[in-house]
Structure formats: C-alpha cells, structure tokens
Scaffold this active site. Structure first.
Site, PDB file in Angstrom:
ATOM      1  N   ARG A 115       0.883  -1.180   0.000  1.00 36.15           N
ATOM      2  CA  ARG A 115       0.000   0.000   0.000  1.00 36.15           C
ATOM      3  C   ARG A 115       0.911   1.218   0.000  1.00 36.15           C
ATOM      4  O   ARG A 115       1.704   1.389   0.934  1.00 36.15           O
ATOM      5  CB  ARG A 115      -0.927  -0.012   1.216  1.00 36.15           C
ATOM      6  CG  ARG A 115      -1.686   1.290   1.385  1.00 36.15           C
ATOM      7  CD  ARG A 115      -2.849   1.210   2.332  1.00 36.15           C
ATOM      8  NE  ARG A 115      -3.960   0.500   1.750  1.00 36.15           N
ATOM      9  CZ  ARG A 115      -5.222   0.604   2.162  1.00 36.15           C
ATOM     10  NH1 ARG A 115      -5.521   1.417   3.153  1.00 36.15           N
ATOM     11  NH2 ARG A 115      -6.179  -0.080   1.591  1.00 36.15           N
ATOM     12  N   HIS A 142      -6.962   0.628  -6.966  1.00 35.87           N
ATOM     13  CA  HIS A 142      -7.223  -0.242  -5.813  1.00 35.87           C
ATOM     14  C   HIS A 142      -7.890  -1.526  -6.346  1.00 35.87           C
ATOM     15  O   HIS A 142      -9.068  -1.766  -6.128  1.00 35.87           O
ATOM     16  CB  HIS A 142      -8.145   0.494  -4.832  1.00 35.87           C
ATOM     17  CG  HIS A 142      -8.171  -0.077  -3.449  1.00 35.87           C
ATOM     18  ND1 HIS A 142      -7.430  -1.178  -3.066  1.00 35.87           N
ATOM     19  CD2 HIS A 142      -8.886   0.288  -2.338  1.00 35.87           C
ATOM     20  CE1 HIS A 142      -7.674  -1.450  -1.787  1.00 35.87           C
ATOM     21  NE2 HIS A 142      -8.540  -0.577  -1.326  1.00 35.87           N
ATOM     22  N   GLN A 145      -9.926  -3.917  -4.073  1.00 27.25           N
ATOM     23  CA  GLN A 145     -11.240  -3.383  -3.736  1.00 27.25           C
ATOM     24  C   GLN A 145     -12.223  -3.703  -4.854  1.00 27.25           C
ATOM     25  O   GLN A 145     -13.345  -4.169  -4.613  1.00 27.25           O
ATOM     26  CB  GLN A 145     -11.138  -1.864  -3.547  1.00 27.25           C
ATOM     27  CG  GLN A 145     -12.455  -1.200  -3.180  1.00 27.25           C
ATOM     28  CD  GLN A 145     -12.940  -1.586  -1.795  1.00 27.25           C
ATOM     29  OE1 GLN A 145     -12.191  -1.494  -0.837  1.00 27.25           O
ATOM     30  NE2 GLN A 145     -14.182  -2.037  -1.691  1.00 27.25           N
ATOM     31  N   ASP A 235     -17.167   7.186  -2.386  1.00 35.24           N
ATOM     32  CA  ASP A 235     -15.889   7.057  -1.669  1.00 35.24           C
ATOM     33  C   ASP A 235     -15.653   8.407  -0.985  1.00 35.24           C
ATOM     34  O   ASP A 235     -16.323   9.398  -1.311  1.00 35.24           O
ATOM     35  CB  ASP A 235     -14.786   6.746  -2.704  1.00 35.24           C
ATOM     36  CG  ASP A 235     -13.395   6.555  -2.096  1.00 35.24           C
ATOM     37  OD1 ASP A 235     -13.290   6.423  -0.861  1.00 35.24           O
ATOM     38  OD2 ASP A 235     -12.412   6.539  -2.867  1.00 35.24           O
ATOM     39  N   CYS A 275     -16.514   1.766  -0.378  1.00 40.56           N
ATOM     40  CA  CYS A 275     -15.331   0.944  -0.080  1.00 40.56           C
ATOM     41  C   CYS A 275     -15.006   0.961   1.408  1.00 40.56           C
ATOM     42  O   CYS A 275     -14.382   0.040   1.913  1.00 40.56           O
ATOM     43  CB  CYS A 275     -14.146   1.448  -0.883  1.00 40.56           C
ATOM     44  SG  CYS A 275     -13.856   3.228  -0.675  1.00 40.56           S
ATOM     45  N   ARG A 303     -14.016  -8.628   0.565  1.00 42.50           N
ATOM     46  CA  ARG A 303     -12.611  -8.368   0.277  1.00 42.50           C
ATOM     47  C   ARG A 303     -11.783  -9.619   0.585  1.00 42.50           C
ATOM     48  O   ARG A 303     -10.902 -10.000  -0.180  1.00 42.50           O
ATOM     49  CB  ARG A 303     -12.098  -7.205   1.156  1.00 42.50           C
ATOM     50  CG  ARG A 303     -12.700  -5.836   0.864  1.00 42.50           C
ATOM     51  CD  ARG A 303     -12.202  -5.284  -0.439  1.00 42.50           C
ATOM     52  NE  ARG A 303     -10.746  -5.314  -0.500  1.00 42.50           N
ATOM     53  CZ  ARG A 303      -9.956  -4.362   0.017  1.00 42.50           C
ATOM     54  NH1 ARG A 303     -10.464  -3.300   0.580  1.00 42.50           N
ATOM     55  NH2 ARG A 303      -8.633  -4.462  -0.077  1.00 42.50           N
TER      56      ARG A 303
HETATM   57  N1   CP Z   1     -11.454  -0.206   1.613  1.00 45.00           N
HETATM   58  C1   CP Z   1     -10.216  -0.270   2.114  1.00 45.00           C
HETATM   59  O1   CP Z   1      -9.240  -0.507   1.394  1.00 45.00           O
HETATM   60  O2   CP Z   1     -10.150  -0.084   3.445  1.00 45.00           O
HETATM   61  P1   CP Z   1      -8.808   0.087   4.300  1.00 45.00           P
HETATM   62  O3   CP Z   1      -8.219   1.411   3.911  1.00 45.00           O
HETATM   63  O4   CP Z   1      -9.243   0.040   5.724  1.00 45.00           O
HETATM   64  O5   CP Z   1      -7.887  -1.030   3.947  1.00 45.00           O
HETATM   65  N1  NVA Z   2      -9.942   6.745  -1.944  1.00 50.14           N
HETATM   66  C1  NVA Z   2      -9.670   6.293  -0.604  1.00 50.14           C
HETATM   67  C2  NVA Z   2      -9.944   4.833  -0.488  1.00 50.14           C
HETATM   68  C3  NVA Z   2      -9.692   4.230   0.860  1.00 50.14           C
HETATM   69  C4  NVA Z   2      -9.911   2.750   0.871  1.00 50.14           C
HETATM   70  C5  NVA Z   2      -8.234   6.619  -0.247  1.00 50.14           C
HETATM   71  O1  NVA Z   2      -7.361   6.454  -1.102  1.00 50.14           O
HETATM   72  O2  NVA Z   2      -7.989   7.049   0.881  1.00 50.14           O
END
Ligand code: CP
Ligand code: NVA
Length: 316
Positions: A115, A142, A145, A235, A275, A303
C-alpha cells in the site's frame, strides 16, 4: 571492482496485480467464481490449506483496516503465514532503494502486498520482484477493492452484468479500478463528479484504448447518475494523502453527498456501496449507510474472499 546492479535481474515471468487492466474478463470471472466457492467453504468451516508453507508480506505506507486484516485473515485461514510492516518502519525507499528492498524481500516471502502513496512505487517494486506483487491501494488504483466489489455485485443481483454502477464522488483510485473491472465485464459505469474531479485524461485515454467497447459515462449531475444507478457507490472526498485539500473538497463536492434524497431517485431495488472507511456526514449520510439498501459490510467482508481467490491463483 564489482559493478553496481541497477537494472532488474532477469526473473522468470511472474504475475503482478497492479491494476485490473492486465486481467482478461475470463480471469476476472474465474477469480469471482473461485472467491464465491472459497466463501462457501469458509462458512462451512471447510477452508482448504491452499497457502500451506506460504508467506505473504504486507508493506503499508498508509493506514488500513480492511485490506490489512482481510489479507492477513485470508492467509491464516488458508494455512499460510503473513507478516506486516509499516512502510516507515521497513524503510521502503528511504533506508534502501525500492529495487534493493524488493529483491531482498523476495528471498523470504512468496507474495507481497503493497500500500503506497505513489503508484510508481508499486510499479518499481514489481519490476524488481521475483514474487507476485499485489497493489493493496495506491493513489492510482485499488484493484483488490474492485474484485471484492464485483463479487458483492455478483452476489446481489442475478442479472448483475446488466446493472449500472453509478459512482457519485471522486474519480480517484477506487473509482478507476471499479470502472476498469466493470469495463472488462461489460457492466455500464457512470461517474458523477464535480468539474476537475472526474477521471483524468491519461486514464481515460488508456481506458478507451484498452476497452474500446466499454460503456463509460461521466457527468457533473449527481441526480442523473443516481437515476441510472442500480449500484450507487461513493468514496471519501479527500483520500489518504489529500488531507490538506479536505476543506476545499468539502465545498466542491457538497452537492454530491449521497443522502436519502439522492438515493430516492435511484431505481427501487438499487443498493448502496462504499469501499469504507466512510466519512459519515460528508460523502454519505448515516441514514444511507445504515439503510436496508446498504451492502457496505457484505462488501467489506467480500474483500477477504476475493483476495483468497487471488492469492490461491497467483501462488498455484
Ligand atoms: N477499503 C479499504 O481498502 O479499506 P482500508 O483502507 O481500511 O484497507
Ligand atoms: N480513496 C480512498 C480509499 C480508501 C480505501 C483513499 O485512497 O484514501
């Protein structure tokens, strides 16, 4: 004197998961079918040890609940081991180069979930990794997701391929990946975002080039999107890394809030998706997230099943 190695070593072909563009529709359908089976097996307490003796490393530069825990639980339930390191603790790209990090880590683990703030980091990492690298969220995409979302949509409507996704909010990582997933499977996708927050040109160019037949629309009218949407998705307005823009975005997105009035414009059987995490009171109101039409927690649960299918497929 020994020459310093700066280029990727020639490694046998290894499949990375940076975004969904690289998947065929058949591969995505296969993963969803497999995920549905693994979900059933899990509910029967009949998980198979598909990841026995496998180690999955998670390196995260940003916070996470769903991605981190669902991956670690998935690996544990399939008989493998996972380890987690915060990016700053591990020193990714700081203590040593991304390339050296990737080549070192591949000696110890069978797959890596990353990440990252900059999508380029996951691209660079993958270029030097001899084990599969999975993008667990970047500023661009992502894909994990989107796989969980598609599984959720598949389990919601029998005719899910014909249902429209109306994404009302930021044309960012989550929206991009879901648009690509939908484009691959022939599912219509409409993004409603304020001026300047829709899909960027380079993404649209790639999308049109790689998915010329996909039905992708953009509008600046959230009501138009809501009226068309069987799945109403949103989102956060300010993603991780955009905290400084939060106030400005709050103003720009104000009329894009998914609230009871907006949801009332959607078809009667429309479902609400997010999400998560949700910024309740910003992009969505409590009455929507907590309504009977909301499938956000099933979505979060899926997920794990989708990622089990992904890991079992990558490490087969
Ligand atoms: N939706 C998602 O990726 O959640 P987190 O940021 O908690 O991993
Ligand atoms: N768009 C959001 C998604 C979190 C799962 C972010 O990048 O923070």
């Amino acid at each position: 004197m020994m020459k310093t190695k700066t280029r990727a070593a020639k490694t046998p072909a290894v499949r990375h998961v940076l975004d969904l563009f690289d998947f065929t529709a058949e591969e995505i359908e296969h993963l969803l079918e497999r995920a549905a089976k693994l979900k059933k097996a899990h509910h029967r307490q009949a998980d198979k040890p598909l990841l026995q003796r496998r180690v999955v490393g998670l390196i995260f530069e940003k916070p996470s609940l769903r991605t981190r825990v669902s991956f670690q639980a998935a690996v544990a339930q399939l008989g493998g081991t996972s380890l987690f390191m915060a990016g700053n603790e591990a020193g990714l790209g700081v203590r040593e180069t991304v390339a050296d990090f990737a080549r070192t880590l591949a000696n110890y683990v069978d797959a890596v979930v990353l990440r990252v703030f900059r999508h380029q980091t996951v691209v660079d990492f993958a270029a030097f990794s001899s084990v599969p690298v999975i993008n667990g969220l970047s500023d661009y995409s992502h894909p994990c997701q989107a796989l969980g979302d598609l599984l959720t949509m598949r389990q919601t409507f029998k005719d899910w391929h014909k249902r429209t996704v109306a994404f009302i909010g930021d044309g960012n990582n989550v929206a991009r990946s879901l648009a690509v997933g939908c484009g691959k499977l022939g599912i219509p996708f409409i993004l409603a975002a304020p001026d300047g927050y829709g899909f960027d040109e380079p993404f649209l160019e790639e999308f049109r080039e790689r998915l010329p037949d996909a039905r992708l629309e953009q509008t600046q009218d959230p009501k138009e999107a809501a009226a068309a949407g069987d799945f109403i998705y949103t989102d956060v307005w300010a993603s991780m890394g955009q905290e400084d823009e939060r106030e400005q975005r709050r103003k720009s997105f104000a009329s894009f809030q998914v609230n009871g009035n907006l949801l009332a414009l959607a078809p009667p059987d429309a479902r609400f998706m997010h999400c998560l995490p949700a910024h309740r009171g910003e992009e969505v109101t409590d009455d929507v997230v907590d309504s009977e039409r909301s499938i956000v927690f099933a979505q979060a649960g899926n997920r794990m099943h989708a990622q089990k299918a992904l890991l079992a497929w990558l490490l087969r």
